[in-house]
Design a protein around this motif. Sequence first.
Motif, PDB file in Angstrom:
ATOM      1  N   ILE A   1       0.823  -1.204   0.000  1.00  0.00           N
ATOM      2  CA  ILE A   1       0.000   0.000   0.000  1.00  0.00           C
ATOM      3  C   ILE A   1       0.861   1.260   0.000  1.00  0.00           C
ATOM      4  O   ILE A   1       0.633   2.186  -0.791  1.00  0.00           O
ATOM      5  N   LEU A   2       1.855   1.321   0.863  1.00  0.00           N
ATOM      6  CA  LEU A   2       2.692   2.516   0.929  1.00  0.00           C
ATOM      7  C   LEU A   2       3.562   2.651  -0.323  1.00  0.00           C
ATOM      8  O   LEU A   2       3.791   3.758  -0.817  1.00  0.00           O
ATOM      9  N   GLY A   3       4.033   1.520  -0.851  1.00  0.00           N
ATOM     10  CA  GLY A   3       4.823   1.568  -2.074  1.00  0.00           C
ATOM     11  C   GLY A   3       4.002   2.040  -3.256  1.00  0.00           C
ATOM     12  O   GLY A   3       4.462   2.861  -4.059  1.00  0.00           O
ATOM     13  N   PHE A   4       2.779   1.547  -3.356  1.00  0.00           N
ATOM     14  CA  PHE A   4       1.890   1.967  -4.446  1.00  0.00           C
ATOM     15  C   PHE A   4       1.561   3.444  -4.321  1.00  0.00           C
ATOM     16  O   PHE A   4       1.514   4.175  -5.320  1.00  0.00           O
ATOM     17  N   MET A   5       1.347   3.916  -3.095  1.00  0.00           N
ATOM     18  CA  MET A   5       1.037   5.325  -2.877  1.00  0.00           C
ATOM     19  C   MET A   5       2.163   6.221  -3.404  1.00  0.00           C
ATOM     20  O   MET A   5       1.914   7.180  -4.151  1.00  0.00           O
ATOM     21  N   GLU A   6       3.387   5.915  -3.030  1.00  0.00           N
ATOM     22  CA  GLU A   6       4.507   6.749  -3.453  1.00  0.00           C
ATOM     23  C   GLU A   6       4.751   6.631  -4.957  1.00  0.00           C
ATOM     24  O   GLU A   6       5.076   7.618  -5.623  1.00  0.00           O
ATOM     25  N   ALA A   7       4.606   5.421  -5.482  1.00  0.00           N
ATOM     26  CA  ALA A   7       4.814   5.224  -6.918  1.00  0.00           C
ATOM     27  C   ALA A   7       3.807   6.022  -7.730  1.00  0.00           C
ATOM     28  O   ALA A   7       4.164   6.714  -8.690  1.00  0.00           O
ATOM     29  N   LEU A   8       2.548   5.948  -7.354  1.00  0.00           N
ATOM     30  CA  LEU A   8       1.507   6.646  -8.110  1.00  0.00           C
ATOM     31  C   LEU A   8       1.643   8.156  -7.964  1.00  0.00           C
ATOM     32  O   LEU A   8       1.452   8.895  -8.943  1.00  0.00           O
ATOM     33  N   ARG A   9       1.983   8.627  -6.785  1.00  0.00           N
ATOM     34  CA  ARG A   9       2.160  10.076  -6.599  1.00  0.00           C
ATOM     35  C   ARG A   9       3.267  10.619  -7.496  1.00  0.00           C
ATOM     36  O   ARG A   9       3.211  11.778  -7.920  1.00  0.00           O
ATOM     37  N   GLY A  10       4.255   9.800  -7.804  1.00  0.00           N
ATOM     38  CA  GLY A  10       5.399  10.269  -8.564  1.00  0.00           C
ATOM     39  C   GLY A  10       5.305  10.072 -10.064  1.00  0.00           C
ATOM     40  O   GLY A  10       6.259  10.405 -10.777  1.00  0.00           O
ATOM     41  N   ASN A  11       4.189   9.543 -10.563  1.00  0.00           N
ATOM     42  CA  ASN A  11       4.082   9.263 -11.996  1.00  0.00           C
ATOM     43  C   ASN A  11       2.779   9.846 -12.546  1.00  0.00           C
ATOM     44  O   ASN A  11       1.710   9.246 -12.429  1.00  0.00           O
TER      45      ASN A  11
ATOM     46  N   LEU B   1       1.783  10.271 -15.644  1.00  0.00           N
ATOM     47  CA  LEU B   1       1.163   9.524 -16.738  1.00  0.00           C
ATOM     48  C   LEU B   1       0.326   8.365 -16.210  1.00  0.00           C
ATOM     49  O   LEU B   1      -0.790   8.133 -16.671  1.00  0.00           O
ATOM     50  N   VAL B   2       0.833   7.643 -15.233  1.00  0.00           N
ATOM     51  CA  VAL B   2       0.062   6.535 -14.666  1.00  0.00           C
ATOM     52  C   VAL B   2      -1.179   7.067 -13.949  1.00  0.00           C
ATOM     53  O   VAL B   2      -2.238   6.422 -13.958  1.00  0.00           O
ATOM     54  N   GLN B   3      -1.085   8.243 -13.349  1.00  0.00           N
ATOM     55  CA  GLN B   3      -2.277   8.870 -12.764  1.00  0.00           C
ATOM     56  C   GLN B   3      -3.336   9.099 -13.837  1.00  0.00           C
ATOM     57  O   GLN B   3      -4.527   8.838 -13.628  1.00  0.00           O
ATOM     58  N   ARG B   4      -2.908   9.597 -14.987  1.00  0.00           N
ATOM     59  CA  ARG B   4      -3.854   9.851 -16.075  1.00  0.00           C
ATOM     60  C   ARG B   4      -4.479   8.562 -16.580  1.00  0.00           C
ATOM     61  O   ARG B   4      -5.671   8.507 -16.876  1.00  0.00           O
ATOM     62  N   ILE B   5      -3.660   7.532 -16.676  1.00  0.00           N
ATOM     63  CA  ILE B   5      -4.192   6.242 -17.121  1.00  0.00           C
ATOM     64  C   ILE B   5      -5.232   5.739 -16.131  1.00  0.00           C
ATOM     65  O   ILE B   5      -6.283   5.218 -16.519  1.00  0.00           O
ATOM     66  N   ALA B   6      -4.959   5.894 -14.836  1.00  0.00           N
ATOM     67  CA  ALA B   6      -5.925   5.480 -13.815  1.00  0.00           C
ATOM     68  C   ALA B   6      -7.232   6.247 -13.952  1.00  0.00           C
ATOM     69  O   ALA B   6      -8.318   5.686 -13.764  1.00  0.00           O
ATOM     70  N   ALA B   7      -7.136   7.530 -14.279  1.00  0.00           N
ATOM     71  CA  ALA B   7      -8.352   8.330 -14.492  1.00  0.00           C
ATOM     72  C   ALA B   7      -9.081   7.882 -15.747  1.00  0.00           C
ATOM     73  O   ALA B   7     -10.322   7.815 -15.769  1.00  0.00           O
ATOM     74  N   TRP B   8      -8.339   7.556 -16.800  1.00  0.00           N
ATOM     75  CA  TRP B   8      -8.966   7.097 -18.046  1.00  0.00           C
ATOM     76  C   TRP B   8      -9.692   5.769 -17.856  1.00  0.00           C
ATOM     77  O   TRP B   8     -10.664   5.483 -18.546  1.00  0.00           O
TER      78      TRP B   8
ATOM     79  N   VAL C   1      -6.199   4.681  -2.024  1.00  0.00           N
ATOM     80  CA  VAL C   1      -4.962   5.391  -2.360  1.00  0.00           C
ATOM     81  C   VAL C   1      -5.075   6.031  -3.735  1.00  0.00           C
ATOM     82  O   VAL C   1      -4.726   7.205  -3.930  1.00  0.00           O
ATOM     83  N   GLN C   2      -5.564   5.265  -4.697  1.00  0.00           N
ATOM     84  CA  GLN C   2      -5.677   5.790  -6.061  1.00  0.00           C
ATOM     85  C   GLN C   2      -6.584   7.007  -6.102  1.00  0.00           C
ATOM     86  O   GLN C   2      -6.265   8.020  -6.736  1.00  0.00           O
ATOM     87  N   GLN C   3      -7.718   6.954  -5.422  1.00  0.00           N
ATOM     88  CA  GLN C   3      -8.649   8.081  -5.412  1.00  0.00           C
ATOM     89  C   GLN C   3      -8.023   9.304  -4.763  1.00  0.00           C
ATOM     90  O   GLN C   3      -8.166  10.433  -5.265  1.00  0.00           O
ATOM     91  N   LEU C   4      -7.312   9.110  -3.675  1.00  0.00           N
ATOM     92  CA  LEU C   4      -6.694  10.242  -2.987  1.00  0.00           C
ATOM     93  C   LEU C   4      -5.601  10.880  -3.834  1.00  0.00           C
ATOM     94  O   LEU C   4      -5.478  12.108  -3.877  1.00  0.00           O
ATOM     95  N   VAL C   5      -4.800  10.057  -4.509  1.00  0.00           N
ATOM     96  CA  VAL C   5      -3.739  10.604  -5.362  1.00  0.00           C
ATOM     97  C   VAL C   5      -4.341  11.381  -6.530  1.00  0.00           C
ATOM     98  O   VAL C   5      -3.884  12.493  -6.853  1.00  0.00           O
ATOM     99  N   LEU C   6      -5.378  10.846  -7.151  1.00  0.00           N
ATOM    100  CA  LEU C   6      -6.007  11.546  -8.275  1.00  0.00           C
ATOM    101  C   LEU C   6      -6.666  12.840  -7.804  1.00  0.00           C
ATOM    102  O   LEU C   6      -6.591  13.866  -8.500  1.00  0.00           O
ATOM    103  N   SER C   7      -7.303  12.815  -6.646  1.00  0.00           N
ATOM    104  CA  SER C   7      -7.924  14.029  -6.118  1.00  0.00           C
ATOM    105  C   SER C   7      -6.866  15.067  -5.762  1.00  0.00           C
ATOM    106  O   SER C   7      -7.058  16.265  -5.973  1.00  0.00           O
TER     107      SER C   7
END
Length: 202
Positions: free
Chosen positions: A92-102, A104-111, A161-167
């Motif tokens: 969970i913590l690794g995914f949080m930091e990884a997603l916050r730092g990328n 493009l992957v944030q955009r893909i998650a939104a798409w 985590v994904q929702q919080l990073v995108l928000s």
Amino acid sequence: MATDPKSRDRAKTQTAIVAAARDVLARDGFQGFGINAVARAAGCDKQLIYRYFGGLEGLVDALGADFATWLEDSLGPATPAATYGELSERLILGFMEALRGNVLVQRIAAWEIADPSPLVARLTVARGGAMMAWMAKTRGDLVPPAGVDAPALNLFLIAGVQQLVLSSAAVGSFSGVPLKSDADWDRVRAAAVRIIRAVYGA
């Protein structure tokens, strides 16, 4: 044994094409993503994309493999965890930091939600497969405590985590709670750890 120059050239060209595909996707999204756009960005003939990747779907699969490698690297070494709680925290913590730092992957998650096209789905499958592979290596012979539905709990936490990073990226907060500063994210990490340890034990 010397490496075949043609093999080196092909590998170099493939790497350049995948990098160009990332750039085009980040800049234009899937609406502007296509063989011609990627070929222009890579400075190559579009026939090379067909030759090396078989077309657009094959290129997206190569992007998916690239993102999968990024995710596995971001989650850290897949060394066996000592406890199931440690495994969940690392995920969970690794995914949080990884997603916050990328971005493009944030955009893909939104798409995935806003525009769930077949091409987006291919990237989603690659990311999910990478996460499952990392989990399998890290889990080893560990089993969750009796009565704990670990896959459902991890799903809940990953989605949160994904929702919080995108928000955070979109508006800097979620439900009135700020998500901008390091201190804000320290609160999120602490809350995630508290939930995990309450379920699995410290």
